[in-house]
Design a protein around this motif. Structure first.
Motif, PDB file in Angstrom:
ATOM      1  N   GLY A  62     -72.562 -32.659  -8.209  1.00 44.60           N
ATOM      2  CA  GLY A  62     -73.524 -32.830  -9.281  1.00 44.60           C
ATOM      3  C   GLY A  62     -72.798 -32.858 -10.611  1.00 44.60           C
ATOM      4  N   VAL A  63     -73.384 -33.509 -11.596  1.00 48.82           N
ATOM      5  CA  VAL A  63     -72.792 -33.643 -12.923  1.00 48.82           C
ATOM      6  C   VAL A  63     -73.803 -33.184 -13.960  1.00 48.82           C
ATOM      7  N   GLU A  64     -73.302 -32.471 -14.958  1.00 47.74           N
ATOM      8  CA  GLU A  64     -74.172 -31.976 -16.013  1.00 47.74           C
ATOM      9  C   GLU A  64     -73.479 -32.087 -17.354  1.00 47.74           C
TER      10      GLU A  64
ATOM     11  N   ASP B  46     -73.808 -30.549 -21.111  1.00 46.24           N
ATOM     12  CA  ASP B  46     -74.432 -29.422 -21.793  1.00 46.24           C
ATOM     13  C   ASP B  46     -74.141 -29.530 -23.293  1.00 46.24           C
TER      14      ASP B  46
ATOM     15  N   SER C 113     -77.616 -33.556 -23.668  1.00 48.22           N
ATOM     16  CA  SER C 113     -77.641 -32.797 -22.415  1.00 48.22           C
ATOM     17  C   SER C 113     -78.369 -33.619 -21.359  1.00 48.22           C
ATOM     18  N   LEU C 114     -77.877 -33.514 -20.142  1.00 55.17           N
ATOM     19  CA  LEU C 114     -78.555 -34.132 -19.003  1.00 55.17           C
ATOM     20  C   LEU C 114     -78.031 -33.495 -17.728  1.00 55.17           C
ATOM     21  N   VAL C 115     -78.829 -33.591 -16.686  1.00 56.08           N
ATOM     22  CA  VAL C 115     -78.483 -33.059 -15.369  1.00 56.08           C
ATOM     23  C   VAL C 115     -78.581 -34.195 -14.370  1.00 56.08           C
ATOM     24  N   LEU C 116     -77.509 -34.389 -13.598  1.00 60.23           N
ATOM     25  CA  LEU C 116     -77.467 -35.468 -12.616  1.00 60.23           C
ATOM     26  C   LEU C 116     -77.091 -34.876 -11.258  1.00 60.23           C
ATOM     27  N   PRO C 117     -78.098 -34.435 -10.478  1.00 58.19           N
ATOM     28  CA  PRO C 117     -77.804 -33.890  -9.154  1.00 58.19           C
ATOM     29  C   PRO C 117     -77.246 -34.981  -8.231  1.00 58.19           C
TER      30      PRO C 117
ATOM     31  N   ARG D 124     -78.944 -38.757  -7.397  1.00 60.77           N
ATOM     32  CA  ARG D 124     -79.984 -39.110  -8.370  1.00 60.77           C
ATOM     33  C   ARG D 124     -79.629 -40.420  -9.069  1.00 60.77           C
TER      34      ARG D 124
ATOM     35  N   ASP E 115     -66.571 -26.303 -15.102  1.00 64.86           N
ATOM     36  CA  ASP E 115     -66.307 -26.932 -16.397  1.00 64.86           C
ATOM     37  C   ASP E 115     -65.177 -27.958 -16.214  1.00 64.86           C
TER      38      ASP E 115
ATOM     39  N   SER F 251     -74.722 -40.803  -6.635  1.00 66.02           N
ATOM     40  CA  SER F 251     -75.352 -40.703  -7.947  1.00 66.02           C
ATOM     41  C   SER F 251     -75.072 -41.991  -8.719  1.00 66.02           C
TER      42      SER F 251
END
Length: 570
Positions: free
Chosen positions: A338-340, A342, A360-364, A367, A403, A527
């Protein structure tokens, strides 16, 4: 282990360099022996002694003549072997320093300037070994022995010969080195400017012709070339001045030695007397001493420019890469990643406003994310952050729960397949360009991905199929074909994260739908980040975000449209 292997390889290069110096020294000493022995043989033979008294000298002349030729050939053979091996390692070193600087770390260094450094400046280092180091070492040692021989023949001549060598071989050489260093900066900058302008002119020739600006650019290029020619004349003047100074020192020293020798010959017999034969040996030994140092002034003049080239390479290697790998990187976790992002902020050097600000974004895993926004909104910068090509000024990128600053950037890139807005097409075949992504891909896989992206008719028209040459920078393909070749490479890579930057910008509506459908099907389970400024087809994505002026937008119109399209799909 790697450090030990590298040290061993460099010891091998040093050994080859030492061999070149040793063989070259043997050749120079043979030249000294040839001149001294020839002088003795000629003057002694003029007295008509028994032939047996000359037989050893005749054999020695033959030996020294052969040894001189073999020594000089061996010096060039061993010296170029060592220099070319060092050159190969230096090119790899330069490329390794350039790689992390691309695409955002070259600062104000122009493309043509980089080319001049990679080609011209690297080649100049070859001259430092072959044309400067080896001749300087062999010349100084041979000249020192020549002074000793002159002192053995006539002690009073040794200080004169040594003084002349210091004046012509050392002081003049130092002067040419200093002057050459001053010229080197101007010459290096002028050469780089010419290369940069030629590269830019050739790349932009169609636009220059279309707007009638070619003559103006040609005049500017001519002015730049004139400055380069002036710098070359300055270098030639330095080299010519060095040779003239050496010649004057050699001539003056020879006149002084001849005067001392004639005075000693005229003196009555005794310890201070000098025979005619010894006088001839003394004169030829003086000539041999200066012959050994003859290449030194010119070598020092070239060394000034060569050292300038080395300084330009060091400056290139000293550029700070936009992303620094950690000293002790952590391994990437196994399985889907997964990529995020922050609160990521990115600011390019020399820019007042950030390209991204607090995004910011969340990429499980698995997705599908569409990123929309106008030109200059920061969409491409977002892709560079995911690829670890730029370092956030603030915030952080998280990959697999870690990180990214604690991960090896190259390891992160190995998880990302990327197709930029304008993919580069290399000079080579179609198959070679596609196999950049996966070298082991079969011909059937290459053809299948081309057909799936709507390139089947184009492929069928190619004269030799996958072996067809695409030309330099893909001159034989259109913009839409180039773009789909970049997408094909990304799909062939089979990586867990696929980032496509404006993948349908050059395509018509029908082809765009084909490409989007193919990408969504081919990346199932991976993804996907689909960066675009178009809203068509966004209903197929799990999430749509908008960027504007580097910030994540809360534009309800875009989000509402995406929701409506997603609802209609169900």
């Amino acid at each position: 282990m790697r450090a030990a292997e590298a040290a061993g390889r460099w010891r091998g290069e040093l050994g080859r360099g030492a061999l070149a110096v040793s063989v070259g020294l043997a050749g120079q000493l043979s030249a000294l022996g040839l001149l001294a022995t020839s002088a003795w043989l000629l003057t002694r033979a003029s007295l008509r002694p028994p032939i047996l008294t000359l037989s050893v000298a005749i054999a020695a002349v033959r030996f020294f003549a052969l040894a001189r030729g073999l020594g000089r050939y061996g010096e060039r053979l061993a010296g170029h072997d060592a220099a070319l091996r060092v050159l190969a390692r230096l090119r790899v070193w330069v490329y390794r320093h350039l790689e992390p600087l691309v695409p955002g770390g070259l600062g104000g260094v122009r493309e043509g300037d980089v080319l001049a450094r990679v080609v011209g400046d690297v080649d100049a280092v070859l001259d430092l070994l072959v044309g400067v180091l080896v001749p300087s070492v062999t010349g100084v040692v041979s000249a020192t022995l020549a002074v000793a021989l002159a002192g053995f023949v006539l002690p009073e001549a040794a200080p004169v010969v040594a003084g002349g060598l210091v004046l012509g071989g050392v002081l003049v050489s130092v002067g040419t080195l200093v002057a050459g260093r001053r010229v080197a900066g101007t010459l290096g900058a002028a050469r780089a400017e010419v290369t940069a302008r030629v590269v830019e002119t050739l790349a932009g020739a169609p636009d220059l012709l279309a707007f009638g600006a070619l003559d103006r650019v040609a005049r500017s290029l001519s002015d730049t070339e004139a400055r380069n020619a002036q710098a070359l004349r300055g270098q030639a003047l330095v080299r010519g001045g060095g040779f003239a100074g050496w010649a004057l020192a050699a001539g003056g020293t020879l006149v002084g030695v001849i005067a001392l020798g004639l005075g000693a010959v005229r003196s009555p017999g005794g310890g201070a007397g000098l025979s005619g034969v010894d006088f001839g040996v003394l004169v030829f030994t003086t000539l041999a001493a200066f012959d050994a140092l003859a290449p030194l002034p010119d070598a020092m003049a070239r060394a000034g420019a060569d050292l300038g080239s080395a300084a330009r390479l060091r400056a290139l290697a000293g550029l700070e890469p936009p992303v620094h790998p950690p000293a002790d990187p952590l391994p990437l976790p196994k399985g889907p990643l997964g990529v995020e992002l922050d609160a990521v902020t990115v600011r390019y050097p020399g820019r007042r406003s950030p390209a991204l600000q607090g995004v910011s974004l969340v990429l499980p895993p698995g997705r599908r994310l569409a990123v929309v926004g106008p030109s200059g909104a920061g969409k491409s910068t977002l892709a560079l952050v995911l690829l670890r090509f730029v370092e956030p000024e603030a915030g952080r990128l998280v990959v697999g729960g870690i990180d990214a600053a604690r991960l090896d950037p190259e390891a992160v890139r190995q998880q990302v397949a990327y197709a930029p807005q304008d993919p580069h097409v290399f000079q080579g075949s179609l198959a070679a360009n596609l196999r950049l992504a996966r070298p082991e891909a079969s011909d059937e896989e290459l053809v299948a991905v081309l057909v799936s992206l709507g390139l089947g008719p184009w492929f069928e028209r190619l004269p030799t199929g996958l072996a067809s040459e695409l030309g330099e920078r893909g001159v034989r393909v259109s913009g839409g074909e180039r773009q789909r070749l970049g997408i094909a490479r990304a799909l062939l890579a089979r990586r867990p994260l696929v980032v496509l930057d404006e993948p349908t910008a050059h395509l018509d509506h029908q082809t765009e739908e084909v490409v989007r459908t193919t990408v969504l099907e081919a990346t199932r389970g991976a993804s996907l980040v689909w960066i675009t400024h178009q809203l068509a087809g966004l209903d197929a994505f799990d999430e749509v975000i908008a960027l504007e002026d580097g910030r994540r937008s809360s534009d309800s119109q875009v989000q509402g449209l995406a929701g409506t399209l997603r609802a209609s799909r169900h």
